[in-house]
Design a protein around this motif. Structure first.
Motif, PDB file in Angstrom:
ATOM      1  N   SER A   9       0.844  -1.200   0.000  1.00  0.00           N
ATOM      2  CA  SER A   9       0.000   0.000   0.000  1.00  0.00           C
ATOM      3  C   SER A   9       0.875   1.244   0.000  1.00  0.00           C
ATOM      4  O   SER A   9       1.709   1.420   0.902  1.00  0.00           O
ATOM      5  CB  SER A   9      -0.877   0.030   1.257  1.00  0.00           C
ATOM      6  OG  SER A   9      -1.347   1.358   1.454  1.00  0.00           O
ATOM      7  N   SER A  12       1.899   4.049   2.881  1.00  0.00           N
ATOM      8  CA  SER A  12       3.112   4.063   3.717  1.00  0.00           C
ATOM      9  C   SER A  12       4.339   4.536   2.948  1.00  0.00           C
ATOM     10  O   SER A  12       5.450   4.513   3.487  1.00  0.00           O
ATOM     11  CB  SER A  12       3.374   2.653   4.269  1.00  0.00           C
ATOM     12  OG  SER A  12       2.319   2.257   5.118  1.00  0.00           O
ATOM     13  N   HIS A  34      -1.350  -1.253  -4.203  1.00  0.00           N
ATOM     14  CA  HIS A  34      -2.596  -0.915  -3.495  1.00  0.00           C
ATOM     15  C   HIS A  34      -2.624   0.581  -3.232  1.00  0.00           C
ATOM     16  O   HIS A  34      -1.707   1.121  -2.587  1.00  0.00           O
ATOM     17  CB  HIS A  34      -2.647  -1.698  -2.172  1.00  0.00           C
ATOM     18  CG  HIS A  34      -3.938  -1.567  -1.419  1.00  0.00           C
ATOM     19  ND1 HIS A  34      -5.072  -2.262  -1.764  1.00  0.00           N
ATOM     20  CD2 HIS A  34      -4.250  -0.833  -0.328  1.00  0.00           C
ATOM     21  CE1 HIS A  34      -6.042  -1.955  -0.902  1.00  0.00           C
ATOM     22  NE2 HIS A  34      -5.564  -1.100  -0.023  1.00  0.00           N
ATOM     23  N   ASP A  36      -4.608   3.680  -1.655  1.00  0.00           N
ATOM     24  CA  ASP A  36      -5.634   4.002  -0.662  1.00  0.00           C
ATOM     25  C   ASP A  36      -6.175   5.410  -0.833  1.00  0.00           C
ATOM     26  O   ASP A  36      -5.511   6.389  -0.487  1.00  0.00           O
ATOM     27  CB  ASP A  36      -5.051   3.866   0.754  1.00  0.00           C
ATOM     28  CG  ASP A  36      -4.919   2.419   1.174  1.00  0.00           C
ATOM     29  OD1 ASP A  36      -3.842   2.040   1.675  1.00  0.00           O
ATOM     30  OD2 ASP A  36      -5.893   1.667   0.993  1.00  0.00           O
ATOM     31  N   MET A  69     -11.938   4.597   0.139  1.00  0.00           N
ATOM     32  CA  MET A  69     -12.502   4.813   1.451  1.00  0.00           C
ATOM     33  C   MET A  69     -13.186   6.179   1.393  1.00  0.00           C
ATOM     34  O   MET A  69     -12.725   7.169   1.989  1.00  0.00           O
ATOM     35  CB  MET A  69     -11.421   4.748   2.539  1.00  0.00           C
ATOM     36  CG  MET A  69     -10.951   3.319   2.766  1.00  0.00           C
ATOM     37  SD  MET A  69      -9.321   3.192   3.486  1.00  0.00           S
ATOM     38  CE  MET A  69      -8.325   3.358   2.004  1.00  0.00           C
ATOM     39  N   VAL A 140      -8.019  -3.859   9.999  1.00  0.00           N
ATOM     40  CA  VAL A 140      -7.875  -2.672  10.861  1.00  0.00           C
ATOM     41  C   VAL A 140      -9.098  -1.792  10.541  1.00  0.00           C
ATOM     42  O   VAL A 140      -9.753  -1.982   9.499  1.00  0.00           O
ATOM     43  CB  VAL A 140      -6.600  -1.832  10.564  1.00  0.00           C
ATOM     44  CG1 VAL A 140      -5.327  -2.595  10.916  1.00  0.00           C
ATOM     45  CG2 VAL A 140      -6.562  -1.348   9.125  1.00  0.00           C
ATOM     46  N   PRO A 142     -10.364   1.363   8.987  1.00  0.00           N
ATOM     47  CA  PRO A 142      -9.663   2.104   7.934  1.00  0.00           C
ATOM     48  C   PRO A 142      -9.352   3.554   8.276  1.00  0.00           C
ATOM     49  O   PRO A 142     -10.044   4.174   9.074  1.00  0.00           O
ATOM     50  CB  PRO A 142     -10.620   2.025   6.744  1.00  0.00           C
ATOM     51  CG  PRO A 142     -11.949   1.701   7.313  1.00  0.00           C
ATOM     52  CD  PRO A 142     -11.683   0.903   8.552  1.00  0.00           C
ATOM     53  N   GLY A 145      -2.170   3.729   8.163  1.00  0.00           N
ATOM     54  CA  GLY A 145      -1.275   2.582   8.105  1.00  0.00           C
ATOM     55  C   GLY A 145      -0.678   2.352   9.489  1.00  0.00           C
ATOM     56  O   GLY A 145      -0.880   3.157  10.403  1.00  0.00           O
ATOM     57  N   ASP A 173      -6.479  -6.558   4.318  1.00  0.00           N
ATOM     58  CA  ASP A 173      -5.960  -5.191   4.334  1.00  0.00           C
ATOM     59  C   ASP A 173      -5.876  -4.615   5.753  1.00  0.00           C
ATOM     60  O   ASP A 173      -6.875  -4.300   6.372  1.00  0.00           O
ATOM     61  CB  ASP A 173      -6.886  -4.306   3.461  1.00  0.00           C
ATOM     62  CG  ASP A 173      -6.275  -2.968   3.178  1.00  0.00           C
ATOM     63  OD1 ASP A 173      -6.969  -2.113   2.600  1.00  0.00           O
ATOM     64  OD2 ASP A 173      -5.104  -2.757   3.541  1.00  0.00           O
ATOM     65  N   GLY A 175      -2.454  -4.254   8.892  1.00  0.00           N
ATOM     66  CA  GLY A 175      -1.673  -4.944   9.912  1.00  0.00           C
ATOM     67  C   GLY A 175      -1.079  -6.257   9.465  1.00  0.00           C
ATOM     68  O   GLY A 175      -0.721  -7.109  10.275  1.00  0.00           O
ATOM     69  N   VAL A 176      -0.976  -6.440   8.131  1.00  0.00           N
ATOM     70  CA  VAL A 176      -0.362  -7.682   7.622  1.00  0.00           C
ATOM     71  C   VAL A 176       1.164  -7.560   7.735  1.00  0.00           C
ATOM     72  O   VAL A 176       1.750  -6.570   7.318  1.00  0.00           O
ATOM     73  CB  VAL A 176      -0.770  -7.951   6.160  1.00  0.00           C
ATOM     74  CG1 VAL A 176       0.045  -9.110   5.576  1.00  0.00           C
ATOM     75  CG2 VAL A 176      -2.268  -8.249   6.061  1.00  0.00           C
ATOM     76  N   VAL A 193      -2.475  -7.160   1.400  1.00  0.00           N
ATOM     77  CA  VAL A 193      -2.029  -5.767   1.350  1.00  0.00           C
ATOM     78  C   VAL A 193      -1.071  -5.568   2.510  1.00  0.00           C
ATOM     79  O   VAL A 193      -1.299  -6.091   3.599  1.00  0.00           O
ATOM     80  CB  VAL A 193      -3.224  -4.804   1.505  1.00  0.00           C
ATOM     81  CG1 VAL A 193      -2.739  -3.364   1.620  1.00  0.00           C
ATOM     82  CG2 VAL A 193      -4.190  -4.971   0.337  1.00  0.00           C
ATOM     83  N   ALA A 194       0.016  -4.848   2.255  1.00  0.00           N
ATOM     84  CA  ALA A 194       0.911  -4.517   3.362  1.00  0.00           C
ATOM     85  C   ALA A 194       1.529  -3.151   3.099  1.00  0.00           C
ATOM     86  O   ALA A 194       2.106  -2.926   2.030  1.00  0.00           O
ATOM     87  CB  ALA A 194       2.004  -5.573   3.506  1.00  0.00           C
ATOM     88  N   GLY A 195       1.383  -2.255   4.056  1.00  0.00           N
ATOM     89  CA  GLY A 195       1.971  -0.918   3.890  1.00  0.00           C
ATOM     90  C   GLY A 195       3.234  -0.818   4.731  1.00  0.00           C
ATOM     91  O   GLY A 195       4.351  -0.937   4.219  1.00  0.00           O
TER      92      GLY A 195
HETATM   93  C1  DX5 Z   1      -6.005   1.503   5.867  1.00  0.00           C
HETATM   94  C2  DX5 Z   1      -5.642   1.119   4.431  1.00  0.00           C
HETATM   95  C3  DX5 Z   1      -4.615   0.018   4.384  1.00  0.00           C
HETATM   96  C4  DX5 Z   1      -3.276   0.434   5.029  1.00  0.00           C
HETATM   97  C5  DX5 Z   1      -2.435  -0.783   5.287  1.00  0.00           C
HETATM   98  O1  DX5 Z   1      -7.171   2.281   5.873  1.00  0.00           O
HETATM   99  O2  DX5 Z   1      -6.785   0.698   3.715  1.00  0.00           O
HETATM  100  O3  DX5 Z   1      -4.398  -0.376   3.026  1.00  0.00           O
HETATM  101  O4  DX5 Z   1      -2.602   1.312   4.167  1.00  0.00           O
HETATM  102  O5  DX5 Z   1      -1.288  -0.338   5.999  1.00  0.00           O
HETATM  103  P1  DX5 Z   1      -0.605  -1.354   7.055  1.00  0.00           P
HETATM  104  O6  DX5 Z   1      -0.196  -2.568   6.234  1.00  0.00           O
HETATM  105  O7  DX5 Z   1       0.571  -0.580   7.588  1.00  0.00           O
HETATM  106  O8  DX5 Z   1      -1.647  -1.680   8.080  1.00  0.00           O
END
Ligand code: DX5
Ligand code: ZN
Length: 217
Positions: A9, A12, A34, A36, A69, A140, A142, A145, A173, A175-176, A193-195
């Motif tokens: 994502s 980040s 990804h 956002d 979002m 998480v 939304p 990150g 999506d 906290g991966v 998905v991983a940021g």
């Molecule tokens: C949160 C976003 C996610 C986020 C993931 O609202 O939709 O895609 O960027 O970031 P990490 O992987 O750090 O949780």
């Protein structure tokens, strides 16, 4: 066999260098990118809109996976199609007409995605499966990150059951990281998905760190 796809994502990433960051993660093994999109209304944060996403497009060689979002969604579908989104994901919670939204996303020539916040049950997509290419399970709430993973493995298993042999991706999506990835993969997810877990410790000057982070997930 690495049938699991990694979708870093760019939330980040360095907000002053999206083009270089996208090239860096793709050269280091990203399967999807990804993106956002946040409107400061549906979620308490604001990132970028169609014009920025269009500017990202030439740098994306893989799949541009746009996560909206935002609410409402429908007035912006054509703008994201024009911006070049390959996958366009809307939140089931963003309005009363998700069924029509998914029809419109496909009608605009994109793969359709439906996202579920942690509090939304899997059954919310029961009548949407024939209109859906990607179910995005938020792990998480939304908006940001780097948040802590919320265990949704029960929901993922329920979705796998509902989906059956339909060609629908289950995308996770939030906290991966190397610890949580195996849990969701085992439960039936195929796109992660991983940021923060990808971008942490790296930079456009040190993209090899992105590659290491991706391989560790
Ligand atoms: C949160 C976003 C996610 C986020 C993931 O609202 O939709 O895609 O960027 O970031 P990490 O992987 O750090 O949780
Ligand atoms: Zn996202």
């Amino acid at each position: 066999d690495r049938s699991i796809k990694i979708a870093p994502s760019i939330l980040s990433a360095d907000f002053a260098n999206f083009g270089q960051e996208i090239q860096a993660i793709e050269s280091q093994g990203a399967d999807w990118v990804h993106v956002d999109v946040m409107d400061g209304h549906f979620v308490p944060n604001l990132t970028f809109g169609p014009q920025a996403v269009k500017a990202f497009r030439p740098h994306v060689k893989t799949v541009m996976d746009v996560h909206l979002m935002i609410a409402p969604v429908d007035p912006y579908i054509d703008a994201y199609a024009d911006a070049g989104a390959d996958v366009l994901t809307a939140h089931v919670e963003a309005g009363p007409h998700i069924h029509r939204t998914l029809q419109a996303i496909r009608g605009a020539g994109m793969m359709s995605g439906v996202a579920l916040n942690p509090g939304t049950p899997a059954e919310a997509v029961a009548h949407l499966l024939d209109l859906t290419d990607v179910v995005c399970v938020m792990t998480v709430n939304p908006g940001f990150g780097g948040q802590k993973f919320i265990d949704m493995t029960g929901k993922i298993r329920a979705l796998r059951e509902m989906i059956g042999d339909r060609p629908i991706h289950i995308e996770i999506d939030g906290g991966v990281d190397p610890k949580t990835a195996p849990l969701v993969a085992e439960a039936g997810a195929d796109v992660l998905v991983a940021g923060s877990a990808v971008f942490r410790g790296g930079s456009v000057e040190h993209p090899e760190v992105y590659g290491e982070n991706i391989r560790n997930i």
